[in-house]
Design a protein around this motif. Structure first.
Motif, PDB file in Angstrom:
ATOM      1  N   THR A 215       0.857  -1.185  -0.020  1.00  0.00           N
ATOM      2  CA  THR A 215       0.000  -0.129   0.039  1.00  0.00           C
ATOM      3  C   THR A 215       0.777   0.975  -0.065  1.00  0.00           C
ATOM      4  N   SER A 216       2.159   1.073  -0.283  1.00  0.00           N
ATOM      5  CA  SER A 216       3.048   2.044  -0.188  1.00  0.00           C
ATOM      6  C   SER A 216       3.034   2.885   1.171  1.00  0.00           C
ATOM      7  N   MET A 217       2.950   1.762   2.311  1.00  0.00           N
ATOM      8  CA  MET A 217       2.969   2.178   3.626  1.00  0.00           C
ATOM      9  C   MET A 217       1.706   3.280   4.102  1.00  0.00           C
ATOM     10  N   GLN A 218       0.747   3.292   3.261  1.00  0.00           N
ATOM     11  CA  GLN A 218      -0.516   3.986   3.486  1.00  0.00           C
ATOM     12  C   GLN A 218      -1.271   2.842   4.211  1.00  0.00           C
ATOM     13  N   VAL A 219      -2.120   3.252   5.167  1.00  0.00           N
ATOM     14  CA  VAL A 219      -3.329   2.521   5.963  1.00  0.00           C
ATOM     15  C   VAL A 219      -4.382   2.428   5.101  1.00  0.00           C
ATOM     16  N   ALA A 220      -4.674   1.195   4.735  1.00  0.00           N
ATOM     17  CA  ALA A 220      -5.907   0.782   3.994  1.00  0.00           C
ATOM     18  C   ALA A 220      -7.005   0.174   5.125  1.00  0.00           C
TER      19      ALA A 220
ATOM     20  N   GLY B 140       0.079   5.652  14.102  1.00  0.00           N
ATOM     21  CA  GLY B 140       0.842   6.118  14.775  1.00  0.00           C
ATOM     22  C   GLY B 140       2.208   5.427  14.546  1.00  0.00           C
ATOM     23  N   LEU B 141       2.243   3.985  14.052  1.00  0.00           N
ATOM     24  CA  LEU B 141       3.235   3.368  13.771  1.00  0.00           C
ATOM     25  C   LEU B 141       3.889   3.934  12.272  1.00  0.00           C
ATOM     26  N   SER B 142       3.141   4.094  11.456  1.00  0.00           N
ATOM     27  CA  SER B 142       3.758   4.099  10.082  1.00  0.00           C
ATOM     28  C   SER B 142       3.906   5.576   9.746  1.00  0.00           C
ATOM     29  N   GLY B 143       3.371   6.364  10.686  1.00  0.00           N
ATOM     30  CA  GLY B 143       3.662   8.098  10.258  1.00  0.00           C
ATOM     31  C   GLY B 143       2.674   8.593   9.287  1.00  0.00           C
ATOM     32  N   HIS B 144       1.887   7.771   8.730  1.00  0.00           N
ATOM     33  CA  HIS B 144       0.979   8.269   7.817  1.00  0.00           C
ATOM     34  C   HIS B 144      -0.497   8.630   8.318  1.00  0.00           C
ATOM     35  N   ASP B 145      -1.232   9.549   8.432  1.00  0.00           N
ATOM     36  CA  ASP B 145      -2.437   9.889   8.909  1.00  0.00           C
ATOM     37  C   ASP B 145      -3.633   9.637   7.886  1.00  0.00           C
ATOM     38  N   ALA B 146      -3.424   9.700   6.633  1.00  0.00           N
ATOM     39  CA  ALA B 146      -4.545   9.335   5.626  1.00  0.00           C
ATOM     40  C   ALA B 146      -4.875   7.832   5.720  1.00  0.00           C
ATOM     41  N   THR B 147      -6.086   7.584   5.190  1.00  0.00           N
ATOM     42  CA  THR B 147      -6.602   6.239   4.924  1.00  0.00           C
ATOM     43  C   THR B 147      -7.078   6.129   3.585  1.00  0.00           C
ATOM     44  N   LEU B 148      -7.065   4.937   2.994  1.00  0.00           N
ATOM     45  CA  LEU B 148      -7.373   4.625   1.758  1.00  0.00           C
ATOM     46  C   LEU B 148      -8.098   3.353   1.551  1.00  0.00           C
ATOM     47  N   LYS B 149      -8.928   2.910   0.652  1.00  0.00           N
ATOM     48  CA  LYS B 149      -9.306   1.621   0.380  1.00  0.00           C
ATOM     49  C   LYS B 149      -8.724   0.960  -1.076  1.00  0.00           C
TER      50      LYS B 149
ATOM     51  N   LEU C  40      11.146  -0.557   1.585  1.00  0.00           N
ATOM     52  CA  LEU C  40      11.384  -1.394   2.736  1.00  0.00           C
ATOM     53  C   LEU C  40      12.001  -0.904   4.045  1.00  0.00           C
ATOM     54  N   ALA C  41      12.828   0.008   3.722  1.00  0.00           N
ATOM     55  CA  ALA C  41      13.412   0.927   4.951  1.00  0.00           C
ATOM     56  C   ALA C  41      11.984   1.369   5.882  1.00  0.00           C
ATOM     57  N   ALA C  42      11.161   2.020   5.027  1.00  0.00           N
ATOM     58  CA  ALA C  42      10.016   2.579   5.855  1.00  0.00           C
ATOM     59  C   ALA C  42       9.026   1.467   6.564  1.00  0.00           C
ATOM     60  N   CYS C  43       9.041   0.315   5.929  1.00  0.00           N
ATOM     61  CA  CYS C  43       8.527  -0.689   6.700  1.00  0.00           C
ATOM     62  C   CYS C  43       8.992  -1.221   7.767  1.00  0.00           C
ATOM     63  N   ASP C  44      10.290  -1.380   7.647  1.00  0.00           N
ATOM     64  CA  ASP C  44      11.489  -1.481   9.053  1.00  0.00           C
ATOM     65  C   ASP C  44      11.139  -0.523   9.972  1.00  0.00           C
TER      66      ASP C  44
END
Length: 384
Positions: free
Chosen positions: A163-168, A316-325, A366-370
């Protein structure tokens, strides 16, 4: 082990859905057992495929589950410029089948699990690795059966699809079905006197297309999706043996990808009712006329409340506030509906790179996921 090293090893296992995944699962099992994790394998009837479920930390309380599938789509017929089952690093990208979908996340989750074993976790980390996701979230169901019978279930679940580290928070459900039309064969020179099963199939396809147009025009809508309505799609059709023989059998495969507001069983019932009425009109002259529709696979949609605790936690973990589907399906709907475990989808890379030749995930993703995994471990040390 570092995430990139793990990914290199995981890519080297050619775990196409049609083939076994047991070697990869046993590789992960060995690494996890060596650091003291509790590990359980759930094998398929052949014994050549398996799910893995591992826990690091206390066993008497619910933890955070990282879920990923280990199977990949085929490479046959694709024009790869690098060996698909060897990881290649090029210009900040990591190439290989499964790098995006979704061994990149699995490698990061495995690396986090190995680090977790060195920490004093107040909240456990769970890891679920499944098989046969690519053919309809098939393999994970036995793992979910196991968790359904367990006294403690995970508190949250993160499915690591790209998801490119976005929260879906959502994806559509999917129902796959096979329709078989039975007619009466004959010489093509006398075609009007017999019943062409391909024509029968096409008549039902026309009804499915009309139903799709009605859903697009006046059905439920969710603007968070690229295609904001429920879709019906015919993907394969077969029938006939020779041009001068009117075929007595034809079949096609179709799917429904439904919004949470639409019930796929009602849509199937609508198609079945139409098919039954259509066949009844044929049987006066062709008593053998028949149409059968069988569901071959189904999984539910995911529809997590954007204001729920799991969304805020993973944001909070990912640092991304937006959501998507997301447009594609995942195992998340099963974790949510079968186990009532709050679930989101969040992982490195993009599905735009998945299922293609020279599939890749960037080193930066991958570094962002780590980094998300590091933040997760810090929370588990403190306790949720």
């Amino acid at each position: 082990m570092q995430t990139i090293d793990l990914l290199r090893d995981l890519i080297a296992f050619p775990t196409v859905s049609a083939d076994p995944n047991l070697d990869l699962i046993q590789y992960c099992e060995t690494l996890l057992r060596d650091v003291g994790a509790q590990v359980e394998l759930i094998k398929d009837p052949s014994g050549q495929k398996a799910n893995l479920y591992a826990t690091i930390g206390p066993l008497d309380r619910p933890g955070v589950l990282l879920s990923g599938h280990t199977d990949v789509v085929p490479v046959v017929g694709q024009d790869w410029t690098v060996p698909p089952f060897e990881m290649t690093e090029r210009d900040g990208l990591l190439l290989g089948r499964g790098c995006a979908d979704m061994k990149g996340f699995v490698a990061s989750a495995m690396a986090a699990a190995l680090r977790a074993a060195t920490l004093d976790l107040k909240t456990p980390l769970h890891l679920a690795l499944s098989y046969d996701e690519e053919i309809g979230c098939v393999g994970v169901r036995s793992l979910i059966d196991m968790l359904a019978a367990a006294p403690i279930r995970p508190r949250f679940c993160i499915v690591g699809e790209p998801t490119s580290m976005q929260v879906a928070t959502g994806h559509k459900g999917k129902t796959a079905a096979r329709l078989v039309a039975t007619g009466r064969e004959g010489h093509s020179a006398l075609a009007p006197s017999v019943l062409n099963a391909i024509h029968m199939a096409c008549d039902i396809i026309s009804f499915i297309r009309d139903l799709q147009e009605k859903l697009a025009a006046a059905g439920a809508r969710d603007p968070a999706y690229d295609v904001p309505y429920t879709t019906l799609h015919v993907g394969m059709i077969e029938g006939g043996t020779a041009l001068n023989i009117v075929p007595n059998r034809s079949e096609f495969l179709f799917e429904i990808r439904n919004l949470i507001e639409d019930d796929p069983q009602q849509l199937l019932a609508h198609i079945r009712d139409h098919a039954a009425s259509y066949v009844q009109g044929l049987r006066k002259n062709f008593p053998q006329a028949d149409i059968s529709i069988d569901v071959t696979n189904t999984y539910p949609p995911l529809n997590t409340d954007p204001d729920s605790d799991v969304v805020q936690f993973v944001q909070g973990l990912s640092g991304h506030d937006a959501t998507l589907k997301v447009a594609f399906g995942t195992e998340g709907g099963l974790f949510s509906s079968r186990l009532d475990v709050p679930t989101v989808v969040c992982g490195p890379g993009s599905m735009a790179q998945g299922h293609k030749p020279d599939e890749y995930v960037s080193v930066a993703q991958l570094a962002a996921c780590d980094a998300m995994m590091d933040a997760l471990l810090q929370r588990l040390v403190v306790g949720l």
